[in-house]
Design a protein around this motif. Sequence first.
Motif, short mmCIF file in Angstrom:
data_model
loop_
_atom_site.label_atom_id
_atom_site.label_comp_id
_atom_site.label_asym_id
_atom_site.label_seq_id
_atom_site.Cartn_x
_atom_site.Cartn_y
_atom_site.Cartn_z
N ASN A 147 0.84 -1.20 0.00
CA ASN A 147 0.00 0.00 0.00
C ASN A 147 0.88 1.25 0.00
O ASN A 147 0.97 1.97 1.00
CB ASN A 147 -0.94 0.00 1.22
CG ASN A 147 -2.13 0.93 1.02
OD1 ASN A 147 -2.25 1.62 0.00
ND2 ASN A 147 -3.03 0.96 2.00
N TYR A 180 -6.25 2.46 -2.58
CA TYR A 180 -5.69 2.65 -1.24
C TYR A 180 -6.60 2.06 -0.17
O TYR A 180 -6.15 1.32 0.73
CB TYR A 180 -5.46 4.14 -0.99
CG TYR A 180 -5.51 4.51 0.48
CD1 TYR A 180 -4.44 4.25 1.31
CD2 TYR A 180 -6.65 5.11 1.02
CE1 TYR A 180 -4.49 4.58 2.66
CE2 TYR A 180 -6.71 5.43 2.35
CZ TYR A 180 -5.63 5.17 3.18
OH TYR A 180 -5.69 5.48 4.50
N GLN A 205 -6.68 -1.74 -0.03
CA GLN A 205 -5.43 -2.26 0.52
C GLN A 205 -5.36 -2.03 2.03
O GLN A 205 -4.87 -2.88 2.77
CB GLN A 205 -4.25 -1.59 -0.19
CG GLN A 205 -4.09 -2.03 -1.64
CD GLN A 205 -3.10 -1.19 -2.41
OE1 GLN A 205 -2.86 -0.03 -2.08
NE2 GLN A 205 -2.54 -1.74 -3.47
N LYS A 206 -5.90 -0.90 2.47
CA LYS A 206 -5.97 -0.64 3.92
C LYS A 206 -6.89 -1.64 4.60
O LYS A 206 -6.59 -2.16 5.69
CB LYS A 206 -6.47 0.79 4.16
CG LYS A 206 -6.39 1.26 5.61
CD LYS A 206 -4.96 1.53 6.00
CE LYS A 206 -4.87 2.26 7.35
NZ LYS A 206 -5.47 1.55 8.47
N TYR A 265 -0.30 4.77 1.34
CA TYR A 265 -0.64 4.93 2.76
C TYR A 265 0.44 5.78 3.41
O TYR A 265 1.53 5.33 3.67
CB TYR A 265 -0.73 3.54 3.40
CG TYR A 265 -1.09 3.49 4.86
CD1 TYR A 265 -1.67 4.57 5.51
CD2 TYR A 265 -0.86 2.33 5.60
CE1 TYR A 265 -1.99 4.51 6.85
CE2 TYR A 265 -1.18 2.25 6.94
CZ TYR A 265 -1.74 3.35 7.56
OH TYR A 265 -2.06 3.28 8.90
#
Length: 268
Positions: free
Chosen positions: A36, A149, A152-153, A39
Motif C-alpha cells: 500500500n 488505497y 489495501q488498507k 498509505y
Amino acid sequence: MNVSSLGFRTDLALLTESGSLVEDRGTHLVVRSPDNPSYFWGNFILLARAPVAGGEREVVGAFRTEFPLADHVSIGIDAADIPEESQAAFEAAGLTVDVATVLTASALVPPREVDAEVRALTSEDDWEARARLSQQLYPSTSEEAFMTYARQKNAQERRLVDSGRGLRFGAFVDDTLVSTAGIFVTEPGLARYQSVETHPDHRRKGLAAAVVHAAGRHALADLGVRTLVIVADTDGEAIGLYRRLGFADVERQLMMEQRSGEWASLDG
C-alpha cells in the motif's frame, strides 16, 4: 531505536502485525508498506529526536531517497514537541507540522442511544462499504486511486482481525454503513483505535460515539485489554467526543507531511 511515544509505539505494532516492514537505522526507523504505497503513515521515517539545526532539509532528502516514487513525505519524531526554529525549518521545506493528542481510558462512559444498528464488520460487503465510506470523505482524490488505497488498507486491517487482535465496528442506518471505528490489541493489556470515520450527512447524531464505545467495550470485555489508546487532532472536533467518553490526554504525537498530485487535497 527504542520508541518511547505511546502513539508511535502502538502505530508500529499494528503496522508490523499487518504486514509492514520496519528497518532500524539507529537514529531513525524506516517504515514501509509495500502492498500500500499510498498509505502516508504506512510509509514514513520516524526520527529518534529532532535533527540538529539546519538538518531539516537533509531529513526530507533522506525520505526522498528511501521512497523515490512516493507522492508524499511523512516524517514522525519520537518527541512531544520540537524547537520553534526546527518547526519553522520543516515548514520552509514544504511540510505541514501536526501535533496530535494521544488519549487513554481504562473504562468508558456510555453514550446516548442512537437510531442505528451497531455491530462488527464481517462480510465482504461490509468491508467494501467501509472502503466506500472512506472514499466519500475525500471526493477531491480520484475514485480509482482512493479505492485502491482503501481496499489495501482494508486488507491490512483484516489480517489483524484474522489474527484475533480485534474488530472494526460500524453503525448502519437503513442497512447503510455511515460510521465506523476499529480497535486492535498492540501488546498485552493495550489496544489502539484505528480510523474513526463518519459520513458528513450523519455527523452530530451520536454515531461516532456509539462505534467508539462498542469497539472499546469489546476490547475491555473480550480481549483482556486494560488500557484503550486513541489519537486525535488536537484542535479537531473529535477530541471533545473522546473526552466525553472518558478518555484523558496523556501525550502529544509529532507528525509532519507533504502531499503532492491528487493526494495534495486529502485532509487526514
